[in-house]
Design an enzyme around this catalytic site. Structure first.
Site, short mmCIF file in Angstrom:
data_model
loop_
_atom_site.label_atom_id
_atom_site.label_comp_id
_atom_site.label_asym_id
_atom_site.label_seq_id
_atom_site.Cartn_x
_atom_site.Cartn_y
_atom_site.Cartn_z
N ASP B 64 -10.55 -24.06 1.93
CA ASP B 64 -11.57 -25.09 1.99
C ASP B 64 -11.36 -26.21 0.98
O ASP B 64 -12.30 -26.82 0.51
CB ASP B 64 -12.95 -24.45 1.77
N LYS B 176 -20.03 -21.01 1.60
CA LYS B 176 -19.56 -20.81 0.24
C LYS B 176 -20.01 -21.97 -0.65
O LYS B 176 -20.06 -23.13 -0.21
CB LYS B 176 -18.03 -20.67 0.27
N GLU B 216 -20.73 -17.64 -5.60
CA GLU B 216 -19.56 -17.82 -6.47
C GLU B 216 -19.87 -18.53 -7.79
O GLU B 216 -19.82 -19.77 -7.88
CB GLU B 216 -18.45 -18.59 -5.73
N GLU B 218 -18.09 -19.14 -10.83
CA GLU B 218 -16.76 -18.92 -11.43
C GLU B 218 -16.82 -19.12 -12.93
O GLU B 218 -17.13 -20.22 -13.41
CB GLU B 218 -15.72 -19.87 -10.83
N LYS B 258 -18.28 -13.72 -4.88
CA LYS B 258 -16.92 -14.18 -5.20
C LYS B 258 -16.86 -14.40 -6.71
O LYS B 258 -16.97 -15.52 -7.20
CB LYS B 258 -16.59 -15.47 -4.43
N SER B 300 -9.01 -15.97 -7.39
CA SER B 300 -7.80 -15.80 -8.18
C SER B 300 -7.77 -16.71 -9.40
O SER B 300 -7.17 -16.37 -10.41
CB SER B 300 -6.55 -16.01 -7.31
N SER B 327 -10.64 -13.20 -2.09
CA SER B 327 -10.90 -14.46 -1.42
C SER B 327 -10.01 -15.46 -2.16
O SER B 327 -10.42 -16.09 -3.12
CB SER B 327 -12.37 -14.88 -1.52
N TYR B 389 -11.41 -28.74 -9.23
CA TYR B 389 -11.18 -28.15 -7.92
C TYR B 389 -11.46 -29.19 -6.85
O TYR B 389 -12.58 -29.65 -6.73
CB TYR B 389 -12.15 -26.97 -7.82
#
Lengths: 358, 389
Positions: B64, B176, B216, B218, B258, B300, B327, B389
């Site tokens: 994505d 997401k 998610e 992160e 996630k 990751s 994922s 990102y």
């Protein structure tokens, strides 16, 4: 606890204090295009840009009215409109000693899993929009959160979602030079008594100020626009003094002294009722570290709108009506209103609409 | 002089009045409390979709990347960032024969959700025919968080309900939303609260519109901190996330997580083995993640392809209450992208590389990965400082 101390800090403090000048208050003229359409249709006027512009010109250029106002809240369209002579409304207001404000929220959406409760949206790219409005001359902003009283309402989720939303909006405004008006409106709909309203108002305001502090909002650079504490619309009425006592007590318990002014919403009260209640509050003695004033929409415009009826020949009459209400509310902020404002048609008419969609 | 009304002491509440008032206004009938998880119209479907994505031996291909980020990927192999090139690349990915054996879901960017392959078939349809559930990124990116220590928050709540409904109509079945927490910058209490709250609101709205939300938060790899500090921050973040998810009446059986694995910071002097990463990460999960959650699909976050697979494998050496899987974006695509290099004659080889990577991670999900036959490219770290990102 640290709070915002960026480049606009002093200006925010100055503007917020100015709005709370005794003898002055706010005209809420920020009806969205949809909502103003309802007002106009109530007097059989078409909802086109020219009519919307004409109505606002009627209000902002009423001779002698601006002296009673410290701020006017505008809808985005109006921020960029001009008088028939080509003078930007923003200039008319600023020259009249009135700060232009701007509604920045994007309406309410339902909260999943609740009984129809809502939260307010509008945070995406809010910083960019505020900066743009500041450039256009706005100096304060407004964001309306809505809660209601019911058997299980307001839910904790609704309180938290709305308080958090208000706090996010507030700090983003301050970062971009706009004084945020924090408006957690608890609707008057229902058959609850004044004590229930007081308990809910206190809980909601406590949550709002907790959130504002968590988000490092500069309280001296904000304004509060709460509901007055009253019985529900389906319950028995009480005298202005009782409204005043319950309201001031709720505020003493929840609103920090750092907040310079509290500008009440009228929420469906008639023009006269709203003025009398505000007046009674300013007559109470006791601790009131913030000034108590008005931010009225319907309660300032109702009889003016009726008098105008969309006709050019009625403008002078309509303006006279508007001036009467402005002066009455100005006196109410000083506790000197004698209840003798010449009652024009509609001044004592209740403006409550059940389940009002703003 | 205006007459003053004194606030009578009689007006102040008597103790008995106060008790009565709170009882009547706060007391609720017992039945109201049982309404803890709402029965939304999509509840059954959400549970089913989440279980499908969290099926044994399978995980998610994250593809994505926004147009800007995809542009960076294409630039790294000398390609211009045009819609045609993005289309060619995504066609390559979704058309890998047999991909659905190892991949249960694919996260798409909005453009891709509405795109067709270079052969004119809808990408969504290709995925479904491969037995892969289409997902959609719904956040609108990170912006600076006012009043924080230079931290960010994630936008995208405005109009989210109608966007989710449109995506559902287009064929998406999960969503997401990625927010970030930075350890070097604190994280401040405000940043953690904002991240958790935004995720909870998004999750509630997504479920209301038929999409399983991937949650998610992160915790970025950037920093010199050791693994213990990461562990501490992760404990706090997940506690808050689940608190707000609960407050927003989110159905836990219908979400996926996630998270980032618990590792030392990228610039830390400490290095952790896959066994250590597994130990810390599993401890975090056991302490903070309710068993009702069907799947935990790790990101990751800059680890090399092999590292990401090894760590996942170490976590699956004994049974867990939730499906623990992957994922991955860069950790699945990196070698594949380089192998393709933008050339049509390399497509088949690139697809084989992707399939092999997916198969390796599938083995890792089952705890059976041995690491035989890994290339040098797949061992290359992909950490980028201050990665946006």
């Amino acid at each position: 606890m640290s709070c915002y101390r960026g480049k606009y800090a002093d200006e925010l403090i100055k503007n917020a204090a100015y709005i709370g000048t005794p003898g002055k208050g706010i005209l809420a003229a920020d009806e969205s295009t949809g909502t103003i359409g309802k007002r106009l249709s109530s007097i059989n006027v078409e909802n086109v840009e020219e009519n919307r512009r004409a109505l606002r010109e009627l209000l902002f250029c009423a001779p002698g009215a601006l002296q009673y106002l410290s701020g006017v809240i505008l809808f985005e369209e109006t921020l960029y409109q001009k008088t028939a002579d080509g003078k930007p409304f923003v200039d008319v207001l600023t020259e009249g000693g009135v700060l232009p404000g701007i509604k920045v929220d994007k309406g309410t959406v339902e909260l999943a899993g609740t009984n129809g409760e809502t939260t307010t949206q509008g945070h995406d790219d809010l910083g960019k929009r505020c900066a743009k409005y500041y450039e256009a001359g706005a100096r304060f902003a407004k964001w309306r959160a809505v809660l209601n009283i019911g058997p299980n309402e307001p839910s904790q989720l609704s309180i938290d979602a709305n308080a958090n939303g208000l706090a996010r909006y507030a700090i983003i405004c301050q970062e971009n030079g706009l004084v945020p008006i924090v408006e957690p409106e608890i609707l008057v709909d229902g058959s609850h008594d004044i004590n229930r309203c007081a308990e809910v108002t206190e809980r909601v305001l406590a949550a709002c100020y907790k959130a504002l502090n968590d988000h490092h909002v500069l309280l001296e650079g904000t304004l509060l626009k709460p509901n007055m504490v009253t019985p529900g619309s389906d319950a028995a009425k009480v005298p202005p003094k009782v409204v005043a006592e319950h309201t001031v007590r709720a505020l003493q318990r929840t609103v920090p002294a750092a907040v310079p002014a509290i500008v009440f919403l009228s929420g469906g009260q008639s023009e006269e009722e709203a003025t009398l209640n505000l007046n009674a509050m300013n007559q109470l003695s006791g601790k009131k570290p913030w000034s108590l004033s008005f931010s009225f929409g319907r309660a300032l415009q109702q009889s003016t709108l009726k008098a105008w009826a969309g006709k050019v020949e009625n403008v002078e009459k309509a303006r006279a009506s508007f001036l009467v209400r402005c002066k009455a509310n100005s006196e109410a902020t000083l506790g000197t209103y004698k209840g003798d404002a010449s009652l024009s048609e509609g001044a004592s008419e209740s403006l409550h609409v059940k389940g009002y969609k703003y | 002089m205006a007459s003053a009304t004194i606030l009578k002491s009689a007006f102040l509440p008597k103790r008995s009045e106060w008790a009565a008032a709170t009882r009547s206004s706060v007391g609720r009938p017992a039945t109201a409390m049982s309404l803890t998880v709402r029965a939304g119209s999509y509840s059954d479907e959400l549970v089913k979709t989440a279980k499908t994505v969290a099926s044994p031996g399978r995980g998610i291909l994250a593809m994505d990347e926004s147009n800007a980020t995809c542009g960076k990927r294409l630039a790294s192999i000398g390609l211009e960032n045009t819609e045609a090139n993005r289309q060619a690349y995504r066609t390559l990915l979704v058309s890998v024969p047999g991909l659905g054996q190892y991949i249960s879901g694919a996260i798409l960017f909005e453009e891709t959700l509405y795109q067709s392959t270079t052969e004119g078939k809808k990408i969504v349809d290709v995925l479904v025919s491969q037995n892969i559930v289409p997902g959609i990124k719904v956040d609108k990116g990170l912006v600076p968080l006012a009043g924080s220590n230079d931290e960010s928050w994630c936008q995208g709540l405005d109009g989210l309900a109608s966007r989710c409904a449109s995506y559902y109509q287009q064929g998406a079945r999960f969503a997401k939303w990625r927010t970030v927490i930075s350890i070097p910058n604190g994280p401040s209490a405000l940043a953690v609260k904002e991240a958790a709250w935004g995720l909870a609101r998004y999750a509630a709205i997504a479920q209301d519109n038929g999409l399983v939300p991937i949650v998610e938060p992160e915790i970025l790899l950037d920093g010199e901190h050791g693994i213990d500090r990461t562990f501490e921050v992760a404990l706090k973040v997940w506690a808050e996330v689940f608190f707000y998810l609960a407050e927003n009446n989110v159905l836990f059986e219908g979400i996926l997580l996630k998270p980032s694995m618990v590792t030392p910071g990228a610039e830390s002097k400490e290095k952790a083995t896959p066994e250590q990463v597994a130990e810390y990460t599993l401890k975090l999960l056991h302490r903070r993640i309710p068993p009702a959650v069907p799947g935990i699909m790790f990101l990751s976050g800059g680890q090399s392809e092999v590292e990401a697979t090894q760590n996942l494998n170490a976590m699956n050496q004994s049974t867990n209450p939730w499906h623990i899987s992957f994922s991955y974006a860069r950790a699945l695509q990196n070698t594949c992208l380089k192998t393709w290099g933008g050339r049509p004659e390399n497509v088949k080889a690139a697809q084989e590389v992707l399939l092999a990577r997916a198969a390796a991670n599938s083995l890792a999900q089952l705890g059976k990965y041995t690491g035989e036959g890994e290339s040098a490219e797949s061992k290359k770290g992909m950490y980028v400082k201050n990665y946006s990102y």
